[in-house]
Every structure is written in structure tokens, then in C-alpha cells.
Design an enzyme around this catalytic site. Structure first.
Site, PDB file in Angstrom:
ATOM      1  N   GLN A  11      -2.380   5.516  -6.269  1.00  0.00           N
ATOM      2  CA  GLN A  11      -2.767   4.812  -7.484  1.00  0.00           C
ATOM      3  C   GLN A  11      -4.246   5.022  -7.831  1.00  0.00           C
ATOM      4  O   GLN A  11      -4.595   5.299  -8.978  1.00  0.00           O
ATOM      5  CB  GLN A  11      -2.499   3.309  -7.327  1.00  0.00           C
ATOM      6  N   ASP A  36      -4.407  17.662   4.589  1.00  0.00           N
ATOM      7  CA  ASP A  36      -3.474  16.675   5.113  1.00  0.00           C
ATOM      8  C   ASP A  36      -4.213  15.819   6.135  1.00  0.00           C
ATOM      9  O   ASP A  36      -4.651  16.318   7.169  1.00  0.00           O
ATOM     10  CB  ASP A  36      -2.275  17.373   5.757  1.00  0.00           C
ATOM     11  N   LEU A  37      -4.377  14.531   5.849  1.00  0.00           N
ATOM     12  CA  LEU A  37      -5.118  13.663   6.760  1.00  0.00           C
ATOM     13  C   LEU A  37      -4.455  13.536   8.121  1.00  0.00           C
ATOM     14  O   LEU A  37      -5.109  13.171   9.099  1.00  0.00           O
ATOM     15  CB  LEU A  37      -5.295  12.263   6.147  1.00  0.00           C
ATOM     16  N   ALA A  60      -4.197   7.499   1.896  1.00  0.00           N
ATOM     17  CA  ALA A  60      -3.943   6.594   3.015  1.00  0.00           C
ATOM     18  C   ALA A  60      -2.457   6.499   3.292  1.00  0.00           C
ATOM     19  O   ALA A  60      -1.622   6.807   2.436  1.00  0.00           O
ATOM     20  CB  ALA A  60      -4.503   5.202   2.715  1.00  0.00           C
ATOM     21  N   THR A 101      -9.077  -2.291   3.100  1.00  0.00           N
ATOM     22  CA  THR A 101      -8.102  -3.294   2.700  1.00  0.00           C
ATOM     23  C   THR A 101      -8.416  -4.679   3.242  1.00  0.00           C
ATOM     24  O   THR A 101      -9.122  -4.835   4.244  1.00  0.00           O
ATOM     25  CB  THR A 101      -6.704  -2.867   3.212  1.00  0.00           C
ATOM     26  N   ASP A 102      -7.853  -5.679   2.580  1.00  0.00           N
ATOM     27  CA  ASP A 102      -7.912  -7.056   3.054  1.00  0.00           C
ATOM     28  C   ASP A 102      -7.133  -7.254   4.359  1.00  0.00           C
ATOM     29  O   ASP A 102      -7.321  -8.256   5.051  1.00  0.00           O
ATOM     30  CB  ASP A 102      -7.343  -7.991   1.984  1.00  0.00           C
ATOM     31  N   TYR A 125      -0.707  -1.591  10.280  1.00  0.00           N
ATOM     32  CA  TYR A 125      -1.404  -1.060   9.106  1.00  0.00           C
ATOM     33  C   TYR A 125      -2.857  -1.517   9.083  1.00  0.00           C
ATOM     34  O   TYR A 125      -3.780  -0.704   8.933  1.00  0.00           O
ATOM     35  CB  TYR A 125      -0.685  -1.495   7.830  1.00  0.00           C
TER      36      TYR A 125
END
Length: 301
Positions: A11, A36-37, A60, A101-102, A125
């Protein structure tokens, strides 16, 4: 300003590509198969070959529930891969902006989280994203880490698109009402990233611009309140709508635990970078309108 964006389909990556021209920037998206991570061996060469003034890692592993059964891949992408991207930025002598991220918090605080609050992720995660934060900070002094939350957009999979899809077939939906956070438009995140990028490039010697920041839409809501606003906007625009029935987290069990409190204090970002994202309700309306219009065009084809 030429910005290398790691990721193509996410996004934020797509929002950055869409908003680049408005900011007088050139966005170059780099992703699989070139980069590619999950495969660190080719990351630095791909970034050096692409070339740019700044790197934004917008890629991610985001399958929160799936990460519980595949933590190694989540850590490879979100942790190890993120660190390699930051190391490449150091080798290229360019700043790197990394999205987090939170979910690094356990959600038990009774106020919005600040950047210096203790971290304690609830699942695989969040653990993988925390490893990424640590790796980026270790590999690149010239870095900005942005924690965000509850991201939605006209692109990919997200809560807004899911609610509109479900409302097309159902009159009532049970939506979790005891988790709170800030719905955040990916397009607003992109605008914020471009502003931060300009600060980093124009004020390279200002070390206060570097470090960890929170960046979410302004204002807070529960998922049920978020859904209620989505349907109110959609109904006014002639789109699908449904009645929202708030439910408890316990009534909607998932493999991964979610933080009950995902509220982030974004005052540091305002004070240091002068960046404040819009009220979440004001950014939601154009997104809902766009999705409804796109759906109508698809039906008309």
C-alpha cells in the site's frame, strides 16, 4: 529528488509512486525478482545499481496471523532483510527511511505510546518488526524509523476494502470494538515520507532529524467506529453499507494476538519534522469515494 522504494505492490509503495510527482520527486520501485528481502545476497547490488538520493523500505511480511506459523520467513524479511537494506544505504551514503508498526507494543498502556516506551510484542509479526528496527538502527546511522498503524488505501488488501466487500452481501457485521488505534491513509503516509525525505536531504548535518518516530492519522477510533464511519460515507455516496455490531476481541479469536491499545503519540514527528498527518476521518472520505467509483467502472465494463 530520486527516491528508491523497496517494494512494488504494498500500500505505501504504491502510494509513494502515485504521490511522487506532486512532490517533485522521482520514485523508482524495486522489488521481486530483482530485489527480494528474503534473499539478502542480492539486495545491496540491486540498490546500488538502481541509484538514488534516499531509500524508503516499504516492503514487509505483513501476514500477521500467518507469521505465527512461519516466524522464520517473517524474521528474514522484516528483520534480516531490513538490516541489509539499511547497510546498503550506508554503503551508498544515502539516508534510509524504514516503516515499522504499533505491533512492537503489547497494547496494555492506558495512553498513546511514545517512542521511548518499553516494547513488548505479542506475536511473531511484532517480534520480526522489532528486529527490523534494531537492525536498521545498527546498520545505518542516517536513518528514520516510522511506526505507523491501521493502514488503508485504494490499493491492495486492507480494512476499508474488506468492509465494503462484506457490506455488499450482509446487512449487519460484527466488528471488534475494544481495540483502539488511528486509521491511517497510505497516501498520507506517502506525503509525510516525502516531507521527511526533503528534510533529511536538505539538512544532512542535523542529527535530530534521525531516529525513531510515530506517524499515524490524527485522532483515534475502535475498529467498530472505523467501520461505522466507512459505511456512513459509503451510504452517502450510494455504495454498500451495513449495520455495525461491536463485539469483543474474545468473540473474534485469531492466531495472533492484537494490541488492545494501538494509539501512538505523534508529537515528536510534529516537533522535529513539522509533519502532522490529517484527521483520519477527512482522509477516509476520498478513499471510500474512489473505491466506490472504481467498483462502478468495473461493473460497467
Amino acid at each position: 529528488m530520486r527516491i528508491i522504494i523497496v517494494g512494488k505492490e504494498g500500500q505505501v509503495a504504491r502510494a509513494l509512486a502515485e504521490r511522487a510527482r506532486a512532490h517533485g520527486a522521482q520514485a523508482v520501485l524495486v522489488g521481486r525478482p530483482k530485489l527480494d528481502l528474503a534473499d539478502p545476497s542480492g539486495i545491496e547490488d540491486a540498490l546500488i545499481e538502481t541509484g538514488g538520493d534516499l531509500i524508503v523500505n516499504a516492503a514487509a511480511y505483513t501476514a500477521v496471523d500467518q507469521a505465527e506459523t512461519d516466524p522464520e520467513l517473517a524474521e528474514a524479511i522484516n528483520g534480516i532483510g531490513a538490516g541489509v537494506v539499511a547497510g546498503a544505504a550506508t554503503a551508498m551514503n544515502v539516508p534510509v527511511i524504514h516503516l515499522s508498526t504499533d505491533y512492537v507494543f503489547d497494547g496494555t498502556a492506558d495512553r498513546p505510546y511514545r517512542e521511548d516506551d518499553p516494547v513488548s510484542p505479542l506475536g511473531a509479526y511484532g517480534t520480526s518488526k522489532l528486529l527490523g528496527e534494531e537492525a536498521v538502527a545498527a546498520e545505518a546511522e542516517d536513518h528514520v524509523i516510522l511506526r505507523t498503524a491501521w493502514v488503508y488505501s485504494p490499493f491492495g488488501k486492507n480494512f476499508v476494502k474488506t468492509m465494503l466487500r462484506l457490506a455488499a452481501d450482509r446487512e449487519e457485521l460484527g466488528v471488534v470494538g475494544d481495540q483502539h488505534g488511528s486509521p491511517t491513509s497510505a497516501l498520507d503516509i506517502a506525503d509525510g515520507i516525502f516531507a521527511i525525505s526533503r528534510n533529511l536531504l536538505e539538512r544532512r548535518e542535523d542529527r535530530t532529524l534521525r531516529g525513531l518516530f510515530h506517524m499515524t492519522g490524527t485522532g483515534f477510533a475502535s475498529w467498530a467506529e472505523f467501520a461505522t464511519e466507512i459505511f456512513a460515507l459509503s451510504a452517502r455516496l450510494g455504495g454498500p453499507s451495513a449495520k455495525v455490531r461491536p463485539i469483543a476481541t474474545a468473540d473474534y479469536p485469531t492466531p495472533a494476538k492484537r494490541p488492545a491499545n494501538s494509539r501512538l503519540d505523534c508529537s515528536k514527528l510534529k516537533d522535529v519534522h513539522g509533519v502532522v498527518l490529517p484527521l483520519w476521518r477527512s482522509s477516509l472520505e476520498p478513499c471510500v469515494k474512489r473505491l466506490i467509483e472504481e467498483a462502478r467502472k468495473e461493473v460497467a465494463r
